[in-house]
Design an enzyme around this catalytic site. Structure first.
Site, PDB file in Angstrom:
ATOM      1  N   LYS A   1       8.048  44.436  37.006  1.00 32.39           N
ATOM      2  CA  LYS A   1       7.852  45.380  38.116  1.00 32.39           C
ATOM      3  C   LYS A   1       9.032  45.374  39.091  1.00 32.39           C
ATOM      4  CE  LYS A   1       3.819  43.382  38.584  1.00 32.39           C
ATOM      5  NZ  LYS A   1       3.670  42.777  37.259  1.00 32.39           N
ATOM      6  N   ILE A   2       9.439  44.166  39.519  1.00 25.06           N
ATOM      7  CA  ILE A   2      10.520  44.094  40.518  1.00 25.06           C
ATOM      8  C   ILE A   2      11.862  44.449  39.872  1.00 25.06           C
ATOM      9  CG2 ILE A   2      11.733  42.595  42.163  1.00 25.06           C
ATOM     10  CD1 ILE A   2       9.052  41.029  42.459  1.00 25.06           C
TER      11      ILE A   2
ATOM     12  N   ASP B   1      15.598  40.607  28.704  1.00 22.51           N
ATOM     13  CA  ASP B   1      14.174  40.291  28.844  1.00 22.51           C
ATOM     14  C   ASP B   1      13.681  40.024  27.432  1.00 22.51           C
ATOM     15  OD1 ASP B   1      11.289  40.515  29.126  1.00 22.51           O
ATOM     16  OD2 ASP B   1      11.641  41.446  31.062  1.00 22.51           O
TER      17      ASP B   1
ATOM     18  N   CYS C   1      12.936  37.248  36.726  1.00 20.57           N
ATOM     19  CA  CYS C   1      12.002  36.702  35.736  1.00 20.57           C
ATOM     20  C   CYS C   1      11.169  35.608  36.412  1.00 20.57           C
ATOM     21  CB  CYS C   1      12.760  36.140  34.536  1.00 20.57           C
ATOM     22  SG  CYS C   1      14.035  34.960  34.974  1.00 20.57           S
ATOM     23  N   PRO C   2      10.007  35.311  35.850  1.00 17.83           N
ATOM     24  CA  PRO C   2       9.195  34.238  36.455  1.00 17.83           C
ATOM     25  C   PRO C   2       9.780  32.872  36.150  1.00 17.83           C
ATOM     26  CG  PRO C   2       8.078  35.188  34.547  1.00 17.83           C
ATOM     27  CD  PRO C   2       9.370  35.924  34.678  1.00 17.83           C
TER      28      PRO C   2
ATOM     29  N   ARG D   1      12.429  32.776  41.881  1.00 16.36           N
ATOM     30  CA  ARG D   1      11.968  31.410  42.177  1.00 16.36           C
ATOM     31  C   ARG D   1      13.187  30.494  42.156  1.00 16.36           C
ATOM     32  NH1 ARG D   1       8.162  33.361  43.968  1.00 16.36           N
ATOM     33  NH2 ARG D   1       5.965  33.115  43.437  1.00 16.36           N
TER      34      ARG D   1
ATOM     35  N   ASP E   1      16.987  34.050  48.175  1.00 18.16           N
ATOM     36  CA  ASP E   1      15.774  34.127  48.992  1.00 18.16           C
ATOM     37  C   ASP E   1      14.840  32.972  48.646  1.00 18.16           C
ATOM     38  OD1 ASP E   1      14.034  35.364  50.893  1.00 18.16           O
ATOM     39  OD2 ASP E   1      12.827  36.159  49.232  1.00 18.16           O
TER      40      ASP E   1
ATOM     41  N   GLU F   1      12.452  24.262  48.159  1.00 16.81           N
ATOM     42  CA  GLU F   1      12.126  24.948  49.429  1.00 16.81           C
ATOM     43  C   GLU F   1      10.827  24.454  50.071  1.00 16.81           C
ATOM     44  OE1 GLU F   1      11.862  29.007  47.749  1.00 16.81           O
ATOM     45  OE2 GLU F   1       9.773  29.032  48.388  1.00 16.81           O
TER      46      GLU F   1
ATOM     47  N   HIS G   1      12.485  32.850  51.631  1.00 13.73           N
ATOM     48  CA  HIS G   1      11.450  33.410  50.749  1.00 13.73           C
ATOM     49  C   HIS G   1      10.671  34.534  51.447  1.00 13.73           C
ATOM     50  CE1 HIS G   1       8.940  32.248  46.998  1.00 13.73           C
ATOM     51  NE2 HIS G   1       8.866  33.546  47.223  1.00 13.73           N
TER      52      HIS G   1
HETATM   53  P1  NAD Z   1       6.605  40.756  36.230  1.00 14.77           P
HETATM   54  O1  NAD Z   1       5.645  39.862  35.542  1.00 14.77           O
HETATM   55  O2  NAD Z   1       6.249  42.193  36.431  1.00 14.77           O
HETATM   56  O3  NAD Z   1       8.008  40.735  35.436  1.00 14.77           O
HETATM   57  C1  NAD Z   1       8.606  39.578  34.971  1.00 14.77           C
HETATM   58  C2  NAD Z   1       9.492  39.948  33.791  1.00 14.77           C
HETATM   59  O4  NAD Z   1      10.211  38.790  33.377  1.00 14.77           O
HETATM   60  C3  NAD Z   1       8.698  40.465  32.570  1.00 14.77           C
HETATM   61  O5  NAD Z   1       9.250  41.678  32.110  1.00 14.77           O
HETATM   62  C4  NAD Z   1       8.890  39.355  31.566  1.00 14.77           C
HETATM   63  O6  NAD Z   1       8.907  39.839  30.215  1.00 14.77           O
HETATM   64  C5  NAD Z   1      10.247  38.803  31.976  1.00 14.77           C
HETATM   65  N1  NAD Z   1      10.531  37.505  31.419  1.00 14.77           N
HETATM   66  C6  NAD Z   1       9.666  36.568  30.940  1.00 14.77           C
HETATM   67  N2  NAD Z   1      10.348  35.527  30.445  1.00 14.77           N
HETATM   68  C7  NAD Z   1      11.660  35.811  30.615  1.00 14.77           C
HETATM   69  C8  NAD Z   1      12.855  35.122  30.286  1.00 14.77           C
HETATM   70  N3  NAD Z   1      12.839  33.930  29.652  1.00 14.77           N
HETATM   71  N4  NAD Z   1      14.023  35.707  30.595  1.00 14.77           N
HETATM   72  C9  NAD Z   1      14.068  36.911  31.200  1.00 14.77           C
HETATM   73  N5  NAD Z   1      12.964  37.614  31.518  1.00 14.77           N
HETATM   74  C10 NAD Z   1      11.780  37.070  31.230  1.00 14.77           C
HETATM   75  O7  NAD Z   1       6.960  40.050  37.582  1.00 14.77           O
HETATM   76  P2  NAD Z   1       7.506  40.736  38.923  1.00 14.77           P
HETATM   77  O8  NAD Z   1       6.360  41.252  39.717  1.00 14.77           O
HETATM   78  O9  NAD Z   1       8.623  41.640  38.590  1.00 14.77           O
HETATM   79  O10 NAD Z   1       8.055  39.454  39.692  1.00 14.77           O
HETATM   80  C11 NAD Z   1       9.165  38.714  39.213  1.00 14.77           C
HETATM   81  C12 NAD Z   1       9.245  37.411  39.985  1.00 14.77           C
HETATM   82  O11 NAD Z   1       9.565  37.693  41.348  1.00 14.77           O
HETATM   83  C13 NAD Z   1       7.904  36.645  40.081  1.00 14.77           C
HETATM   84  O12 NAD Z   1       7.750  35.798  38.973  1.00 14.77           O
HETATM   85  C14 NAD Z   1       8.042  35.869  41.352  1.00 14.77           C
HETATM   86  O13 NAD Z   1       8.542  34.585  41.026  1.00 14.77           O
HETATM   87  C15 NAD Z   1       9.110  36.623  42.144  1.00 14.77           C
HETATM   88  N6  NAD Z   1       8.634  37.162  43.425  1.00 14.77           N
HETATM   89  C16 NAD Z   1       9.332  36.837  44.559  1.00 14.77           C
HETATM   90  C17 NAD Z   1       8.941  37.361  45.789  1.00 14.77           C
HETATM   91  C18 NAD Z   1       9.716  37.065  47.048  1.00 14.77           C
HETATM   92  O14 NAD Z   1       9.177  37.229  48.146  1.00 14.77           O
HETATM   93  N7  NAD Z   1      10.960  36.661  46.976  1.00 14.77           N
HETATM   94  C19 NAD Z   1       7.813  38.191  45.854  1.00 14.77           C
HETATM   95  C20 NAD Z   1       7.137  38.500  44.679  1.00 14.77           C
HETATM   96  C21 NAD Z   1       7.544  37.971  43.460  1.00 14.77           C
END
Ligand code: NAD
Length: 325
Positions: free
Chosen positions: A153-154, A173, A201-202, A230, A254, A259, A291
């Site tokens: 999504k992000i 990905d 990515c997570p 993260r 961020d 942290e 963050h």
């Molecule tokens: P999401 O689940 O929609 O997308 C994550 C993507 O990463 C997926 O497409 C998945 O296939 C991919 N992925 C999985 N394993 C991978 C790998 N080994 N290499 C590369 N890509 C891989 O998640 P999202 O909503 O886009 O969020 C992404 C991350 O952003 C979250 O996991 C969270 O840690 C972080 N986040 C941070 C904040 C902030 O305030 N800074 C807020 C929300 C989320």
């Protein structure tokens, strides 16, 4: 539901208090973080509500199960702070899968622009009426190559933003999205071709220190790196070496691996014992934020709404669409 709400900050109350009334939930706000040492405060509650730097390790989860707590409500999308093995089949873990992916992507672009064009430095200088621009030279992003790691999504929001800068976008990905018009490629190739790398990515076993000495050695000289996902995705020591050798031209962070206990707190009067964190704050071309990529009105509204809806669904025995399994 009776909810023990940990790591409460004033802004949490503003968004959760009025909405909880609407859903008929009773929230007890606790400023302490959630961890094994504080888990007993949840005795008599139906659920705990926790944030990203709380620590729901196996010991803490076991305590919740023993006290009859039914759910861990996460005010986040990420769930790497919960021992899912300990929770599985014993206590529900419900998350907010997407609150405002745009908020995080917009913030990532803000960090990138700042560390490239030194906006934070320029701001400080002009406040002192130092109008000298020496040392503030950046590069055009227009026409450069941006590598997006993780196209969920992000990552997808980030791709749209990068397109607006007329950048060539490449992505890695393990689960490529066929509907996206980006050039997917193996990670190694992305690292070698990208002028800008954005992590979306997570944090998992596979992605822990995805940016380390080896991956940095595969990058272009002058690369910009931004991490809003993260902290554990980056080996901070290797990042510092990359900055010192000038292989890395700028970094926006961020999130930071260690942290917990520092981010979201006022540590201005404390001695920072984390050498890497202290070192990172000394680089002119590194921007570190606490963050806060998610921190917009829209995201806070969504986080409160979905968290409380998750609790309501559990209470009513409805399907739990946001359950982490
Ligand atoms: P999401 O689940 O929609 O997308 C994550 C993507 O990463 C997926 O497409 C998945 O296939 C991919 N992925 C999985 N394993 C991978 C790998 N080994 N290499 C590369 N890509 C891989 O998640 P999202 O909503 O886009 O969020 C992404 C991350 O952003 C979250 O996991 C969270 O840690 C972080 N986040 C941070 C904040 C902030 O305030 N800074 C807020 C929300 C989320």
């Amino acid at each position: 539901m009776k909810i023990a709400f940990y790591s409460t900050k004033p802004y949490d109350r503003i968004w959760f208090e009025p909405m909880a009334e609407t859903y008929g939930h009773e929230i007890h706000f606790i400023e302490l973080p959630f961890m094994a040492d504080t888990a007993s405060l949840a005795r008599g509650y139906d659920a705990v509500c926790i944030f990203v730097n709380d620590d729901a390790n196996a010991e803490a989860v076991n305590m919740l199960v023993d006290m009859g707590v039914k759910a861990i409500l996460l005010r986040s999308a990420g769930y790497n702070h919960v021992d899912m093995k300990a929770a599985s089949g014993r206590i529900k873990v419900l998350r907010v899968p997407a609150y405002s992916p745009d908020a995080v992507a917009e913030f990532a672009m803000g960090l990138l622009l700042s560390c490239n064009r030194m906006i934070h430095k320029a701001y400080g200088r002009t406040r002192d009426f130092n109008m000298n621009i020496n040392g503030l030279l950046g590069v055009d992003f227009h026409g450069k190559t941006a590598g997006v790691i993780g196209t969920g999504k992000i990552g997808q929001c980030m791709i749209k933003i990068l397109e607006g800068f007329s950048m060539r976008i490449i992505a890695y990905d393990p689960y490529p999205n066929k509907d996206l018009k980006v050039e997917y490629m193996p990670l190694k190739e992305l690292l070698a071709e990208a002028d800008v790398i954005s992590l979306h990515c997570p944090l998992m076993k596979d992605t822990y220190h995805i940016i380390d000495e080896e991956s940095i050695s595969q990058m272009k000289k002058g690369v910009y790196i931004v991490n809003t996902s993260r902290g554990g995705l980056i080996d901070a020591g290797a990042l510092i070496d990359g900055l010192l050798s000038k292989k890395i031209a700028g970094v926006g962070l961020d999130v930071y691996e260690e942290e917990e206990g520092i981010f979201y707190e006022d540590c201005s009067n404390k001695i920072i014992r984390d050498e890497n964190l202290a070192r990172l704050t000394t680089f002119p071309n590194v921007i570190l934020t606490s963050h806060m990529g998610f921190f917009t009105k829209e995201a806070m509204h969504s986080i409160a709404q979905v968290t409380l809806e998750n609790a309501a669904s559990l209470e009513k025995g409805e399907e739990l669409i946001n359950e982490v399994k």
